[in-house]
Motif scaffolding. Structure first.
Motif, PDB file in Angstrom:
ATOM      1  N   ILE A  33      55.436   9.513-106.438  1.00 27.78           N
ATOM      2  CA  ILE A  33      56.235  10.364-107.246  1.00 27.78           C
ATOM      3  C   ILE A  33      56.348   9.875-108.615  1.00 27.78           C
ATOM      4  CG2 ILE A  33      58.192  11.729-107.325  1.00 27.78           C
ATOM      5  CD1 ILE A  33      58.222  11.961-104.344  1.00 27.78           C
ATOM      6  N   SER A  34      56.658   8.514-108.799  1.00 28.75           N
ATOM      7  CA  SER A  34      57.268   8.297-110.128  1.00 28.75           C
ATOM      8  C   SER A  34      55.714   8.331-111.028  1.00 28.75           C
ATOM      9  CB  SER A  34      57.529   6.612-109.878  1.00 28.75           C
ATOM     10  OG  SER A  34      58.733   6.638-109.390  1.00 28.75           O
ATOM     11  N   ILE A  35      54.697   7.819-110.225  1.00 30.30           N
ATOM     12  CA  ILE A  35      53.663   7.680-111.175  1.00 30.30           C
ATOM     13  C   ILE A  35      52.868   9.193-111.445  1.00 30.30           C
ATOM     14  CG2 ILE A  35      51.031   7.130-111.057  1.00 30.30           C
ATOM     15  CD1 ILE A  35      51.741   4.786-109.301  1.00 30.30           C
ATOM     16  N   GLY A  36      53.142   9.961-110.655  1.00 30.06           N
ATOM     17  CA  GLY A  36      52.588  11.416-110.754  1.00 30.06           C
ATOM     18  C   GLY A  36      53.570  12.051-111.993  1.00 30.06           C
ATOM     19  N   ALA A  86      54.410  13.680-117.578  1.00 30.82           N
ATOM     20  CA  ALA A  86      55.061  13.534-118.713  1.00 30.82           C
ATOM     21  C   ALA A  86      54.164  12.922-119.994  1.00 30.82           C
ATOM     22  CB  ALA A  86      56.137  12.532-118.789  1.00 30.82           C
ATOM     23  N   ALA A  87      53.309  12.133-119.740  1.00 30.08           N
ATOM     24  CA  ALA A  87      52.243  11.597-120.575  1.00 30.08           C
ATOM     25  C   ALA A  87      51.644  12.930-121.221  1.00 30.08           C
ATOM     26  CB  ALA A  87      51.316  10.680-120.144  1.00 30.08           C
ATOM     27  N   ALA A  88      51.104  13.763-120.172  1.00 28.78           N
ATOM     28  CA  ALA A  88      50.482  14.944-120.490  1.00 28.78           C
ATOM     29  C   ALA A  88      51.221  15.825-121.538  1.00 28.78           C
ATOM     30  CB  ALA A  88      49.745  15.626-119.130  1.00 28.78           C
ATOM     31  N   VAL A  89      52.346  16.268-121.257  1.00 26.23           N
ATOM     32  CA  VAL A  89      53.222  17.028-121.690  1.00 26.23           C
ATOM     33  C   VAL A  89      53.338  16.608-123.255  1.00 26.23           C
ATOM     34  CG1 VAL A  89      55.372  18.282-121.923  1.00 26.23           C
ATOM     35  CG2 VAL A  89      54.207  17.940-119.780  1.00 26.23           C
ATOM     36  N   LEU A  90      53.824  15.231-123.055  1.00 31.01           N
ATOM     37  CA  LEU A  90      54.049  14.688-124.749  1.00 31.01           C
ATOM     38  C   LEU A  90      52.877  14.526-125.487  1.00 31.01           C
ATOM     39  CD1 LEU A  90      56.483  11.625-123.716  1.00 31.01           C
ATOM     40  CD2 LEU A  90      57.034  13.916-124.740  1.00 31.01           C
ATOM     41  N   LEU A 116      60.887   6.454-115.847  1.00 25.93           N
ATOM     42  CA  LEU A 116      61.014   6.941-117.304  1.00 25.93           C
ATOM     43  C   LEU A 116      60.087   8.169-117.257  1.00 25.93           C
ATOM     44  CD1 LEU A 116      61.758   6.477-120.335  1.00 25.93           C
ATOM     45  CD2 LEU A 116      59.490   5.207-120.728  1.00 25.93           C
ATOM     46  N   GLY A 117      59.302   8.388-116.600  1.00 24.44           N
ATOM     47  CA  GLY A 117      58.269   9.772-116.533  1.00 24.44           C
ATOM     48  C   GLY A 117      59.015  10.794-115.818  1.00 24.44           C
ATOM     49  N   ALA A 118      59.922  10.294-114.735  1.00 23.71           N
ATOM     50  CA  ALA A 118      60.874  11.461-114.122  1.00 23.71           C
ATOM     51  C   ALA A 118      61.911  11.756-115.185  1.00 23.71           C
ATOM     52  CB  ALA A 118      61.195  10.870-112.750  1.00 23.71           C
ATOM     53  N   ASN A 119      62.574  10.836-115.710  1.00 18.82           N
ATOM     54  CA  ASN A 119      63.517  11.039-116.665  1.00 18.82           C
ATOM     55  C   ASN A 119      63.166  11.972-117.669  1.00 18.82           C
ATOM     56  OD1 ASN A 119      65.610   9.758-115.354  1.00 18.82           O
ATOM     57  ND2 ASN A 119      65.009   7.651-116.044  1.00 18.82           N
ATOM     58  N   ILE A 120      61.820  11.506-118.175  1.00 20.88           N
ATOM     59  CA  ILE A 120      61.174  12.585-119.478  1.00 20.88           C
ATOM     60  C   ILE A 120      60.973  13.909-118.875  1.00 20.88           C
ATOM     61  CG2 ILE A 120      59.226  12.872-120.920  1.00 20.88           C
ATOM     62  CD1 ILE A 120      59.246   9.915-121.236  1.00 20.88           C
ATOM     63  N   ALA A 130      67.552  16.223-108.497  1.00 16.36           N
ATOM     64  CA  ALA A 130      67.470  16.159-106.944  1.00 16.36           C
ATOM     65  C   ALA A 130      66.328  16.349-105.987  1.00 16.36           C
ATOM     66  CB  ALA A 130      68.667  17.236-106.568  1.00 16.36           C
ATOM     67  N   PHE A 131      65.569  17.101-106.684  1.00 16.19           N
ATOM     68  CA  PHE A 131      64.275  17.528-106.087  1.00 16.19           C
ATOM     69  C   PHE A 131      63.674  16.122-105.869  1.00 16.19           C
ATOM     70  CE2 PHE A 131      63.618  22.303-106.720  1.00 16.19           C
ATOM     71  CZ  PHE A 131      64.674  22.493-105.840  1.00 16.19           C
ATOM     72  N   GLU A 132      63.346  15.398-107.250  1.00 16.20           N
ATOM     73  CA  GLU A 132      62.667  14.284-107.044  1.00 16.20           C
ATOM     74  C   GLU A 132      63.156  13.053-106.054  1.00 16.20           C
ATOM     75  OE1 GLU A 132      63.287  13.429-111.293  1.00 16.20           O
ATOM     76  OE2 GLU A 132      61.921  15.045-111.897  1.00 16.20           O
ATOM     77  N   ILE A 133      64.438  12.999-106.138  1.00 10.84           N
ATOM     78  CA  ILE A 133      65.136  11.813-105.112  1.00 10.84           C
ATOM     79  C   ILE A 133      64.974  12.479-103.634  1.00 10.84           C
ATOM     80  CG2 ILE A 133      67.365  10.907-104.423  1.00 10.84           C
ATOM     81  CD1 ILE A 133      68.040  11.132-107.500  1.00 10.84           C
TER      82      ILE A 133
END
Lengths: 327, 232
Positions: B12-15, B20-24, B133-137, B181-184
């Motif tokens: 999930i983190s890598i996804g 996040a990289a794509a959006v940024l 970091l991706g999840a937080n972004i 919450a969904f991610e966790i």
């Protein structure tokens, strides 16, 4: 704008003295529901907004906060500066370097049998395949662990290639270990095979951690590679940093990785090399010296052999032989 | 709301990192278009004697000012995020700043600003995980800054701006906490309904403070940066 800067610093300093020490929303939920212990404690230059050399407290946090304000600001100053340079026609590589340095990885195999990587990348559209047999003898335990490591690299552009490395251990339990993905970018070319590159590595956690084949954690890191021809001797210098996911790893922390290699053609198609590689981290400093030889048997096939001597108790002696093929 | 490493499943983190990289990347392209202008470039005369011309993106003076403004917003958000304010039950909250950044800079520049703040916090202060970091972004800059900017833009058409800002700011905290919450939950760290309910409950309160602080920050920033522009 100057006033806004002062306000930012003021808020950071006031936060150091007056901010609530209670857990924030997510931490509170984590503690209440009992999953906060799953969080991995990390260290950073200013862990928990605290400067290591100052006594822990409000002043230390105020200094760290001010430093943070300056770091965030300077990132945008740097971007403005780089865009201005780019407007005048400067290279884009600087911008890439800035971004890449934010998301740095774990060096492993490079040009067989040397561990130190060289500046070059695989030609665009071409593949390079490396396979080798390693006999690893840890200096603390006498038993030798045999294994095979293979890597395939593909050139994406004239200055960029990507590779996948797959280790296989033949001792009991046998199986595939953690795979590593590499991406190498030439930053500056100064001559034939000479220049500066940057390699980003991501070690996956596909190996079976229960059987001891993998760490069960992701590691990643970045490595700067500089190659230079010194009157017939090709010299390669590596320096990098690896962020190791397993906090209980043999380093007890993340690691600095460095290496220097020298190689020379002795007769047509045969070259010899020597290298020193080291890993430095909180509880461990290890180094290896390797002597190696390579023989270009066919136009696109090369055989090699090497022996690496561990210099500290925690390092390994490694005997290796293998081949590299380009197609 | 900074997720540390270990809370999320690596897949999930890598996804989320990739997302996040794509959006940024899209944001960076949009911002670059906004701060630069196409300028014809006359290259050196070729051997044939004609001009080999082309166009190049050149940073405009307004664009340069925009980037300095982004830096200023980033510094303010970084400092404000340090200021944890107490809320009930031994809990504290802190600003996300997504709506503040996107209201004063637009959604794309706003998202980049929040992402840089998150990256600095993670890399230099161990606040929030590296792999996470991706999840937080995604939570704080994609959901809170970009997503809630459009809530603000919609509400601005039918209500006074301060109401639009308050509601968007409150929603940004609640939606970001929901995403978190969904991610966790989907990582299997804890049962999804349990963590969702707990996160929303706490962040509905934190959101009120986010709304108040965002209005104050938007006013301070506008008065000070506009005064600065007039002086030039």
């Amino acid at each position: 704008m100057k006033r806004l800067f002062l306000i930012s610093v003021l808020i950071a300093v006031l936060a150091a003295f007056f901010a609530s020490a209670n857990p924030d929303g997510l931490d509170f939920v984590g503690e209440k529901l009992g999953f906060s212990d799953k969080g991995i404690e990390r260290t950073a230059p200013m862990t928990d907004y605290h400067i290591g050399s100052l006594p822990r407290g409000e002043v230390s946090t105020a200094v760290a906060g001010t430093a943070g304000v300056l770091i965030t600001l300077s990132i945008f100053w740097l971007v403005a500066f780089l865009l201005k340079k780019e407007s005048k026609g400067a290279k884009k590589s600087l911008v890439f370097l800035l971004v890449a340095s934010l998301f740095i990885p774990v060096p492993a195999f490079a040009a067989r049998p040397l561990v130190t990587d060289d500046f070059g990348t695989v030609d665009p559209g071409k593949y390079e395949f490396e396979a080798g047999y390693n006999a690893i003898t840890p200096k603390t335990a006498g038993q030798t662990i045999p294994g095979i490591v293979s890597q395939i690299k593909r050139g994406i552009s004239s200055s960029f290639d990507m590779g996948l490395e797959m280790p296989y251990t033949m001792a009991a339990p046998s199986g595939f270990g953690d795979a590593v993905i590499h991406a190498k970018l030439k930053l500056k070319e100064i001559g034939d095979g000479e220049g500066l590159s940057f390699r980003a590595d991501l070690k996956l956690s596909n190996g079976d951690a229960v059987q001891g084949l993998g760490s069960g954690f992701l590691d990643y890191g970045g490595l700067f590679i500089f190659s230079k021809n010194l009157s017939g001797v090709r010299a390669h210098f590596n320096a990098g940093y690896a962020v190791i996911g397993d906090v209980l790893n043999s380093c007890d922390d993340d690691a600095f990785i460095y290496g220097a290699a020298f190689e020379k053609d002795i007769v047509d198609g045969v070259n010899v090399g020597a290298e020193y590689t080291g890993v430095s981290c909180r509880i461990r400093n290890s180094g290896n010296i390797q002597l190696a030889g390579r023989w270009q048997a066919l136009e696109n096939v090369r055989f090699d052999a090497g022996y690496s001597i561990g210099l500290t108790d925690l390092s390994n002696n490694i005997a290796t032989f293998g081949l590299t093929a380009e197609f | 709301m900074h997720i540390p490493d270990g809370f999320l499943d690596p897949k999930i983190s890598i996804g989320l990192f990739a997302a996040a990289a794509a959006v940024l990347t899209v944001c960076a392209v949009k911002v670059k278009e906004a701060v630069t202008a196409l300028k014809p470039v006359r290259a050196l005369a070729t051997t044939a004697g004609d001009f080999a011309g082309g166009v190049r993106r050149v940073l405009t003076s307004d664009g340069e000012r925009t980037i300095y403004k982004m830096g200023m917003v980033a510094a303010l958000v970084f400092a404000a995020q340090m200021f944890n304010f107490p809320i009930s039950q031994g809990t504290s909250g802190h600003l996300i700043g997504g709506v503040f950044a996107s209201v004063v800079l637009g959604p794309f520049a706003g998202a980049i600003v929040i992402s840089v703040v998150l990256a600095v916090q993670s890399l230099f202060f161990a606040d929030g995980g590296l792999l996470a970091l991706g999840a937080n972004i995604i939570n704080m800059s994609v959901v809170a800054a970009i997503g809630c900017y459009y809530i603000y833009a919609l509400l601005k058409k039918i209500s006074p701006e301060w109401i639009a800002i308050s509601i968007a700011a409150w929603m940004s905290v609640v939606l970001a906490s929901l995403m978190c919450a969904f991610e966790i939950g989907f990582s299997g760290t804890i049962a999804l309904p349990v963590v969702t309910l707990a996160m929303i409950k706490v962040h509905m309160v934190i959101g009120i403070a986010e709304a108040l602080i965002t209005i104050v920050l938007v006013n301070i920033f506008r008065s000070m940066s506009e005064g600065d522009v007039q002086k030039r």
